[in-house]
Design a protein around this motif. Structure first.
Motif, mmCIF file in Angstrom:
data_model
loop_
_atom_site.group_PDB
_atom_site.id
_atom_site.type_symbol
_atom_site.label_atom_id
_atom_site.label_comp_id
_atom_site.label_asym_id
_atom_site.label_seq_id
_atom_site.Cartn_x
_atom_site.Cartn_y
_atom_site.Cartn_z
ATOM 1 N N ALA A 90 0.994 -1.073 -0.365
ATOM 2 C CA ALA A 90 -0.637 -0.119 0.239
ATOM 3 C C ALA A 90 0.780 1.119 -0.085
ATOM 4 C CB ALA A 90 -1.029 0.172 1.156
ATOM 5 N N TRP A 91 2.136 1.095 0.992
ATOM 6 C CA TRP A 91 3.001 2.424 0.724
ATOM 7 C C TRP A 91 3.823 2.384 -0.082
ATOM 8 C CZ3 TRP A 91 0.583 5.051 4.104
ATOM 9 C CH2 TRP A 91 0.314 4.615 5.318
ATOM 10 N N TYR A 94 1.391 4.135 -2.769
ATOM 11 C CA TYR A 94 1.324 6.113 -2.731
ATOM 12 C C TYR A 94 2.318 5.720 -3.358
ATOM 13 C CZ TYR A 94 0.319 9.865 0.497
ATOM 14 O OH TYR A 94 -0.033 11.187 1.291
ATOM 15 N N LEU A 225 -15.156 -1.567 -0.187
ATOM 16 C CA LEU A 225 -14.075 -0.828 0.928
ATOM 17 C C LEU A 225 -13.821 0.275 -0.168
ATOM 18 C CD1 LEU A 225 -12.332 -4.096 2.787
ATOM 19 C CD2 LEU A 225 -13.564 -2.160 3.798
ATOM 20 N N GLN A 229 -14.332 5.371 -0.074
ATOM 21 C CA GLN A 229 -13.661 6.548 0.351
ATOM 22 C C GLN A 229 -13.195 7.500 -0.479
ATOM 23 O OE1 GLN A 229 -9.440 4.422 2.401
ATOM 24 N NE2 GLN A 229 -10.859 2.671 1.900
ATOM 25 N N GLY A 231 -12.152 10.288 -1.645
ATOM 26 C CA GLY A 231 -11.359 11.037 -0.805
ATOM 27 C C GLY A 231 -10.585 12.645 -1.852
ATOM 28 N N LYS A 248 -2.661 8.811 -1.786
ATOM 29 C CA LYS A 248 -3.238 8.372 -0.998
ATOM 30 C C LYS A 248 -4.123 7.792 -1.573
ATOM 31 C CE LYS A 248 -4.201 7.757 3.319
ATOM 32 N NZ LYS A 248 -5.711 7.893 3.423
ATOM 33 N N ASN A 252 -4.939 3.631 -0.904
ATOM 34 C CA ASN A 252 -6.292 3.589 -0.244
ATOM 35 C C ASN A 252 -7.462 1.986 -1.058
ATOM 36 O OD1 ASN A 252 -6.777 4.925 1.907
ATOM 37 N ND2 ASN A 252 -7.559 6.189 0.776
ATOM 38 N N GLU A 255 -4.431 -1.137 0.053
ATOM 39 C CA GLU A 255 -5.014 -1.582 1.670
ATOM 40 C C GLU A 255 -6.239 -2.161 1.811
ATOM 41 O OE1 GLU A 255 -4.587 0.749 6.253
ATOM 42 O OE2 GLU A 255 -6.605 1.148 5.052
ATOM 43 N N GLN B 58 1.705 -5.479 6.165
ATOM 44 C CA GLN B 58 3.267 -4.232 5.811
ATOM 45 C C GLN B 58 2.381 -2.990 6.777
ATOM 46 O OE1 GLN B 58 0.801 -2.174 2.941
ATOM 47 N NE2 GLN B 58 0.861 -0.519 4.068
ATOM 48 N N HIS B 186 -9.556 16.154 3.166
ATOM 49 C CA HIS B 186 -9.066 15.538 2.181
ATOM 50 C C HIS B 186 -9.932 14.041 2.265
ATOM 51 C CE1 HIS B 186 -8.427 18.916 -1.021
ATOM 52 N NE2 HIS B 186 -7.817 19.284 0.747
ATOM 53 N N GLN B 187 -9.880 13.523 3.105
ATOM 54 C CA GLN B 187 -9.693 11.969 3.654
ATOM 55 C C GLN B 187 -11.043 11.338 3.693
ATOM 56 O OE1 GLN B 187 -6.834 10.643 2.891
ATOM 57 N NE2 GLN B 187 -5.368 12.818 2.401
ATOM 58 N N THR B 188 -11.842 12.379 2.939
ATOM 59 C CA THR B 188 -13.725 10.983 3.022
ATOM 60 C C THR B 188 -13.674 9.814 3.320
ATOM 61 O OG1 THR B 188 -13.984 13.097 1.151
ATOM 62 C CG2 THR B 188 -15.940 11.530 2.409
ATOM 63 N N ILE B 189 -14.226 9.403 3.692
ATOM 64 C CA ILE B 189 -14.998 8.095 4.357
ATOM 65 C C ILE B 189 -15.861 7.663 5.165
ATOM 66 C CG2 ILE B 189 -13.098 7.516 6.628
ATOM 67 C CD1 ILE B 189 -12.827 4.715 6.072
ATOM 68 N N GLY B 190 -17.076 6.853 4.284
ATOM 69 C CA GLY B 190 -18.191 6.740 5.003
ATOM 70 C C GLY B 190 -19.252 7.194 3.960
ATOM 71 N N LYS B 206 -10.459 3.546 10.123
ATOM 72 C CA LYS B 206 -9.496 4.544 9.165
ATOM 73 C C LYS B 206 -9.896 5.767 9.183
ATOM 74 C CE LYS B 206 -7.021 3.884 5.038
ATOM 75 N NZ LYS B 206 -7.396 4.041 3.712
#
Lengths: 305, 460
Positions: A90-91, A94, A225, A229, A231, A248, A252, A255, B58, B186-190, B206
């Motif tokens: 995941a990193w 990124y 999942l 997200q 974002g 990011k 995401n 992940e 990870q 900016h990290q919208t989740i849900g 998260k």
């Protein structure tokens, strides 16, 4: 209806898919472009990338087998190697997306400033505005391609015989992300979403999920999942911020695939369901358009180099 | 021209430099104890196993604890696992004006970073309180439009609080904290579509992990600060059709949203709580005069149940036939049925087994909602008609755990003991004592010992 749209998308995400030649060509180009951009940016000694490396270190697995991984700052030089050496896909995704988009953004902002200094004729201005809108779409598509390719490169098993799996994963992941952006894009843009942020994680999760060996059910959970997200807001982001968002979002998505493979469940209709991605970010978008011609007509094929 | 992110960060950093007011400290302790309880209570949930499996693949060096678990993880995955665990049973807390469950993501971020950075008890408590406060204020700024549009506000706002807490515990100054808040925006989740699946708890976890990441990346100034929170194209404008960004700051440090946090007496969506109260009240009569705690046995005598409730009950918890413990948490009818049959509605009554038992299903089938526009959200009535024609009725004006009828300390302590003790013998009292002494504790050692499993002695 909504369940069937999500079901059709999930089935496409999981299926082995023979790629038409023009799709394969676009995907090969996409992977090569993103890999080359990321590599060049790392080789360039980009200070922002080095700062990211330093900041993220507490979250990286301690050293690779050969112990060299992050000590000499080399781990991201080669995205494939980055994936295998520190074992943090995941990193790694990124970093690859961040580096690739920083490389592209630098070139792009140069173009933009050239354009801004063009003629002042109103006709030209309208032309330029249209051109800017087009190039905005093109750059969003490019960003989506970067996100999906970075996710795939971070999770691709090594060895040339697996290239085909990599290409299929990128093609299918990109296609889903591009379709989301094409169908939901107007509504998302009007509301202020970054199209890459809102739609990229789903593509990244699908590409990564395929390469990580997710079952069809796990892939559907990975999509769920990722879709929860979306974002990133377009207006307050500058070029450097868009690169962070690309990174990011790829992270995401990878992940989401890792969590789904481990057994985490998510909404089965996370895209077209009543409270899904479409309803939340582009409520007026036609859900059926997401699946129209899926597997026959490929948006991926129209990606430019 | 200072941005809202700058102003909020300055207020947060300034408040962290002074002791919490006594009433705020007390509610912060109650909130913290409550989510430590739910996190420990859910520590063996499969979701926590899944998250820790990914962390092992990870994650970075294991520097932070996960309550109730022997495994440790890096600060980000410890935050993810802890935040998800604290929320997965839907047994945590609720700020009624926003429907935010603030404790889970606040605990996830604050505990992970405080333990990693070896902070004091007072620093943990202060960061936790401010994490709650920041996300609740963000929620107030975008409510009610945001939740109504379909967002799970616990995830979308939680990240801002988590970023604030992680920044404080990493020792960031106001400028760096502002950068963390801007990136967190900016990290919208849900999406609420995830309700009834593990994704819902992942939202809280998260949000916590994203907050930790935003704080770690903040020194690199990842995104511009201007507009991230306040612009029409930023957090408030994009996430709600109508919003008031000024509410993020208005009276910060003098007026506390945290004081309006409430703690759930039942592990399910809060709108069902008054109905469950009414059902639990009727249970002894159904049992034919048996002592409190007994229910109606198999409920064969129940002919039909009329469940009068606020319109949000069928909207949010209208599920009639839950297939497992997660879906049961979104079935108000299930809560009322076990309330009548079992005389209680705790974790065992919301299990996979109880969700599928025939006697519960039978009562659910015979229940109908009577939507009452004139009912408050914490009000309900249950009207049972028995086979012999008898009618049993109960009306609850304010649910247990509502703002009008908050859980007492004794009720909260009983809840935490019930959650902790099946997993960690005698841990309930140790946890209560550790939170009581937290503000004076120079290290987190007593608290971490209270949430470590018995076998933790073998861990390095």
């Amino acid at each position: 209806m909504s369940a069937s749209v999500d079901g059709t998308l999930a089935a496409f995400a999981a299926a082995r898919t023979p790629l038409p030649p023009e799709v394969l060509a676009a995907v090969v180009t996409a992977v090569a472009t993103v890999r080359a951009r990321a590599r060049a940016q790392a080789a360039d000694g980009d200070a922002a990338l080095a700062a990211w490396d330093a900041a993220i270190r507490p979250l990286l697995p301690a050293g690779g087998d050969d112990g060299d991984a992050d000590a000499d700052g080399e781990w991201g030089d080669d995205p494939k190697r980055a994936a295998s050496a520190p074992g943090a896909p995941a990193w790694s995704a990124y970093r690859t997306a961040l580096a690739a988009e920083r490389a592209r953004g630098a070139a792009d902002s140069h173009d933009a400033s050239e354009r801004a200094h063009g003629a002042a004729d109103p006709q030209d201005a309208a032309e330029r505005a249209r051109g800017a809108a087009d190039s905005h779409d093109a750059s969003e598509d490019d960003l989506l391609r970067t996100i999906v390719a970075a996710a795939a490169l971070a999770t691709a098993p090594g060895g040339d015989q697996r290239e085909q799996e990599l290409h299929e994963a990128v093609a299918v992941g990109c296609e889903l992300a591009l379709r989301l952006a094409a169908v939901l894009g107007d509504g998302q843009r009007e509301r202020g979403w970054s199209l890459a942020g809102a739609n990229g994680a789903v593509g990244a999760a699908v590409a990564a999920g395929r390469l990580l060996g997710c079952s069809a059910e796990q892939l559907r959970n990975a999509i769920g999942l990722a879709a929860t997200q979306p974002g990133g807001f377009a207006e307050p982001l500058d070029a450097a911020g868009r690169a962070q968002l690309a990174g990011k979002t790829a992270c995401n998505g990878v992940e989401a695939a890792l969590l789904a493979r481990a057994g985490v469940t998510a909404a089965p209709a996370a895209i077209a369901g009543r409270r899904g991605l479409l309803a939340l970010t582009a409520p007026d978008a036609p859900a059926d358009a997401l699946t129209a011609g899926l597997g026959e007509r490929w948006l991926v094929a129209s990606l430019s180099a | 021209m200072t941005t809202l992110a700058d102003q909020l960060a300055a207020a947060v950093v300034e408040q962290a430099g002074t002791p919490l007011p006594a009433d705020v400290r007390r509610e912060a302790e109650r909130s913290l104890l409550n989510v430590l309880g739910t996190a420990v209570g859910a520590s063996t949930h499969p979701l926590v196993d899944h998250v820790l499996a990914v962390a092992a693949q990870q994650g970075g060096p294991a520097v932070a604890p996960v309550p109730g678990r022997a495994e440790r993880a890096d600060a980000s995955y410890a935050a993810l696992a802890t935040g998800a665990a604290a929320h997965v049973d839907d047994f945590d807390d609720t700020h009624l004006a926003t429907v935010i469950h603030a404790g889970a993501s606040s605990l996830g971020a604050a505990l992970a970073v405080a333990a990693w950075q070896e902070r004091s008890g007072a620093e943990l408590l202060s960061a936790f309180a401010l994490a709650c406060e920041v996300q609740l204020r963000a929620g107030v700024a975008i409510s009610p439009a945001h939740y109504d549009e379909g967002w799970h506000i616990t995830g979308t706002c939680g990240v801002l609080g988590a970023a604030a807490a992680a920044s404080l515990l990493l020792g960031h100054d106001a400028a760096t904290t502002a950068a963390a808040l801007a990136f967190a925006a900016h990290q919208t989740i849900g999406q609420r579509e995830g309700f009834g699946t593990q994704a819902k708890a992942i939202h809280a976890g998260k949000a916590a992990a994203n907050g930790v990441l935003c704080a770690l990346l903040a020194p690199t100034r990842p995104v511009p600060l201007a507009g991230a929170l306040e612009a029409p194209g930023g957090f408030c404008g994009v996430l709600a059709r109508t919003s008031d960004p000024a509410l993020l700051l208005d009276g910060f440090g003098t007026r506390w949203e945290l004081l309006r946090n409430t703690y759930k007496p039942y592990p399910c969506g809060i709108v069902a709580h008054p109905g469950i109260d009414a059902a639990v009240e009727l249970a002894p009569q159904l049992a034919g005069g048996a002592g409190a705690g007994d229910g109606a046995g198999d409920g064969a005598a129940i002919e039909r149940v009329a469940y009068s409730c606020h319109p949000l009950v069928p909207e949010l918890m209208g599920r009639r036939d839950p297939a497992d413990h997660l879906q049961a948490r979104f079935s108000a009818m299930h809560g009322v049925a076990v309330g009548l049959l079992d005389g209680r509605a705790g974790i065992p009554e919301f299990s996979d087994e109880r969700a599928c038992d025939a006697d519960v299903a039978r009562v659910r089938e015979r229940t109908r909602f009577v939507v009452r526009e004139d009912f408050a959200r914490d009000e309900a009535a249950v009207d049972v008609v028995l086979a012999d024609g008898r009618r049993l009725q109960a009306h609850v004006a304010h649910a247990r755990g509502s703002e009008a009828r908050p859980l007492t300390d004794a009720e909260l302590h009983a809840k935490v003991r019930a959650l902790a003790e099946p997993l960690l013998p005698d841990a309930g009292n140790a946890l209560i004592a550790a939170v009581d002494g937290l503000v004076a504790a120079p290290t987190l050692a007593p608290l971490l010992a209270a949430v470590a499993p018995q076998a933790a002695g073998v861990e390095a």
